[in-house]
Scaffold this active site. Structure first.
Site, PDB file in Angstrom:
ATOM      1  N   TYR A 313       0.840  -1.193   0.000  1.00 11.76           N
ATOM      2  CA  TYR A 313       0.000   0.000   0.000  1.00 11.76           C
ATOM      3  C   TYR A 313       0.874   1.242   0.000  1.00 11.76           C
ATOM      4  O   TYR A 313       1.792   1.374   0.812  1.00 11.76           O
ATOM      5  CB  TYR A 313      -0.910  -0.021   1.226  1.00 11.76           C
ATOM      6  CG  TYR A 313      -1.836   1.172   1.367  1.00 11.76           C
ATOM      7  CD1 TYR A 313      -2.390   1.793   0.256  1.00 11.76           C
ATOM      8  CD2 TYR A 313      -2.164   1.675   2.619  1.00 11.76           C
ATOM      9  CE1 TYR A 313      -3.234   2.875   0.381  1.00 11.76           C
ATOM     10  CE2 TYR A 313      -3.022   2.763   2.768  1.00 11.76           C
ATOM     11  CZ  TYR A 313      -3.549   3.356   1.642  1.00 11.76           C
ATOM     12  OH  TYR A 313      -4.388   4.431   1.761  1.00 11.76           O
ATOM     13  N   CYS A 314       0.599   2.171  -0.939  1.00 16.89           N
ATOM     14  CA  CYS A 314       1.299   3.454  -1.021  1.00 16.89           C
ATOM     15  C   CYS A 314       2.805   3.202  -1.176  1.00 16.89           C
ATOM     16  O   CYS A 314       3.221   2.436  -2.040  1.00 16.89           O
ATOM     17  CB  CYS A 314       0.966   4.302   0.198  1.00 16.89           C
ATOM     18  SG  CYS A 314       1.601   6.000   0.148  1.00 16.89           S
ATOM     19  N   LEU A 315       3.631   3.819  -0.348  1.00  9.50           N
ATOM     20  CA  LEU A 315       5.069   3.624  -0.444  1.00  9.50           C
ATOM     21  C   LEU A 315       5.445   2.165  -0.195  1.00  9.50           C
ATOM     22  O   LEU A 315       6.431   1.661  -0.744  1.00  9.50           O
ATOM     23  CB  LEU A 315       5.779   4.533   0.557  1.00  9.50           C
ATOM     24  CG  LEU A 315       7.303   4.474   0.626  1.00  9.50           C
ATOM     25  CD1 LEU A 315       7.923   4.649  -0.753  1.00  9.50           C
ATOM     26  CD2 LEU A 315       7.829   5.507   1.592  1.00  9.50           C
TER      27      LEU A 315
END
Length: 577
Positions: A313-315
């Site tokens: 998720y995300c980074l």
């Protein structure tokens, strides 16, 4: 001897990136101290970057008589018959804005906003990044001057004052005092009043599980099964360390983890430790090796060396894509059954408005600030994200809470958003320079263990999720993974923003998504074609993903029971402030 220019670019950082392997000399320390002092005054923003952008725009605008004529004609038209776009702007949602004289002030402001947008775009010769910076800066000033921000020009505030006899201002003053006290105390749990009512382990992050592994960088949580049988392949989730992991395990009704467990999966999740000044030299590859890879090894150890469904998720998704490429490079691809990326960028050429804060001047300022602190504080990062959507996150909130005296009802997402984390100096510098500024991952220059990794080496099927209103990982940027890979890839675009679009539980009103699959080796389909040719499906995207995971799973096995002697989830790292 002639040097290899490609090899050189792997190891040579930009001039403003500090070499963490050696101590700075006195001149470097003096330079960083000066930059850091400026950064503290400017909130981490670079005045030089803004001045360069304004100068570039102003110089070219002065030499654009055709643009002047266009703007003059637009001004004349705006004062006669041009319609004013009001719908969708929450600042002017009250019906009383249609009454005189408020409609005059509203329409005049919106026309000025339109005119300034035209003045700052399409000026021949202006660098695109500078154009974006000028437009963004001017928008911040206009948002501050909106008639909705002032008592005498906001009919909703006047009506509320008359109705309550001024009690709205009394309540607003109290809200302001509470917020100021929380800000000065820098207590993450008090950043938003009421957020402390949702505590990890008590109200959120309460899906039953155990901490099965811990090192100095992360804890690994395994969740208890709720079905008699589970998919043979476990689901291993890598959240971003910019945020606390329990965004994916909020209250029971909107917990993605609980949903996956109920769907018959063995779920593992990383919980990152919140770094302090002593962790300044933690590198991005430390998060890869001591975070993702060590945790992955433990997951496979506990599941009989079964390949896993890896989720980022995300980074955390960006880091997972690096890990998947590295495993493919090192002939270890069989450790992963599939890869899912949630709102995660791998190509950073179009990072959206976050790119406004990414250029050499800005990173030199930010680098100096982080060097002095040893980390980037969560409040500093949150301020940048708020600026990206200042109309809704700053001005509309200030009007509602301070002028109308209305508190937003606290919820689990608000509490999580107030629970900020820090970024180690070295890691964040590497992330911003190598990925954002230089785009090393997409262009095959990012190195792990001294050798580059390539996303095109990934063969596992991928499920990639973008969100329509994402200011952090714009879906058009997320979609670019199609150009970097040739494996089977399912792309899903869901309603909502960076966080609310991912936390999209079944039954959540107003949700829809578009989903399409590219088979291995198929020709490229543009993002515009995907959006226009794919019909939206009403409802949450979670069931569609669960179905995909089951389709890529082997025969079920008995639910994996956890040892009672292990420490309970959510562990200790998530409680660090």
């Amino acid at each position: 001897m002639k040097r290899d220019p490609i090899t050189t670019t792997y190891d040579k950082p930009p001039a403003f990136v500090a070499d963490c392997s050696r101590a700075p000399d006195s001149r470097e320390s003096l330079d960083r101290a000066a930059h850091a002092a400026l950064a503290r005054l400017s909130g981490g923003l670079s005045p030089a970057a803004l001045c360069l952008a304004v100068f570039d725009w102003a110089q070219h605008f002065a030499l654009a008589p055709g643009k002047w004529i266009e703007l003059t004609a637009q001004l004349a038209q705006d004062n006669t018959t041009a319609p004013v776009p009001v719908s969708g702007d929450p600042r002017f949602a009250a019906a009383s804005w249609n009454d005189w004289p408020y409609c005059v002030w509203r329409d005049g402001f919106l026309r000025l906003q339109q005119w300034c947008e035209s003045a700052t775009t399409g000026v021949r010769g202006v660098e695109r990044h500078h154009e974006d910076v000028v437009r963004f800066g001017l928008r911040q000033m206009l948002d501050a001057l909106s008639p909705s921000n002032f008592v005498l020009t906001n009919p909703a505030v006047i009506e509320e004052t008359l109705r309550t006899g001024g009690a709205n201002f009394v309540a607003g003053r109290q809200h302001w005092i509470e917020d100021l006290t929380a800000m000065l105390a820098r207590a993450p749990g008090k950043r938003q009043p009421g957020a402390q009512a949702f505590m990890p382990g008590c109200d959120v992050a309460i899906t039953p599980g155990k901490v099965v592994y811990r090192n100095d960088l992360c804890e690994l949580i395994q969740y208890s099964p709720s079905t008699d049988t589970v998919a043979r392949e476990p689901v291993f989730i890598v959240p971003s360390w910019i945020i606390k992991y329990y965004i994916l395990d909020l209250s029971p009704h909107d917990s993605l983890v609980r949903y996956l467990v109920s769907e018959g999966f063995t779920v593992f999740m990383i919980s990152w430790r919140n770094p302090g000044p002593e962790d300044r030299d933690l590198a991005l590859n430390d998060y890869l090796s001591r975070g993702v890879l060590d945790a992955l090894a433990e997951v496979r150890k506990r599941c009989d060396a079964t390949p896993v469904h890896a989720v980022g998720y995300c980074l955390g998704g960006t880091l997972l894509s690096i890990a998947a490429a590295m495993l493919a490079r090192d002939a270890r691809a069989d450790e992963l059954r599939s890869v899912t990326l949630l709102a995660a960028q791998t190509d950073f050429t179009e990072p959206g408005e976050l790119g406004l804060f990414i250029d050499a001047s800005e990173l030199a300022t930010l680098d100096a600030l982080m060097w002095e602190q040893g980390f980037l504080d969560g409040s500093q990062m949150a301020a940048a994200f708020q600026l990206l959507n200042a109309r809704d996150l700053i001005w509309s909130r200030l009007m509602s809470e301070y002028l109308l005296g209305r508190r937003s009802k606290p919820n689990d997402l608000m509490a999580w958003n107030a629970d900020t984390t820090r970024m180690p100096y070295r890691m964040h510098s590497e992330y911003l320079t190598q990925l954002f500024l230089r785009n090393d991952l997409a262009e095959g220059r990012y190195c792990v263990d001294g050798r580059p990794v390539a996303l095109s080496d990934i063969e596992q099927p991928m499920f990639v999720v973008g969100t329509e209103r994402d200011h952090v990982s714009p879906w058009r940027s997320v979609y670019k993974l199609h150009l970097l890979t040739h494996n089977p890839l399912t792309f899903l675009l869901t309603a909502g923003g960076h966080n609310a679009g991912i936390v999209s539980e079944p039954g959540h009103a107003g949700r829809h998504y578009r989903c399409g699959t590219r088979s291995a080796g198929a020709s490229y389909r543009s993002r515009h074609a995907f959006f226009n040719e794919t019909e939206p499906t009403e409802g949450s995207w979670w069931p569609r993903w669960s179905q995909w995971l089951h389709e890529h799973s082997d025969v079920p096995v008995p639910g994996r029971v956890l040892d009672d002697a292990l420490p309970d989830a959510p562990g200790t790292y998530v409680r660090q402030s």
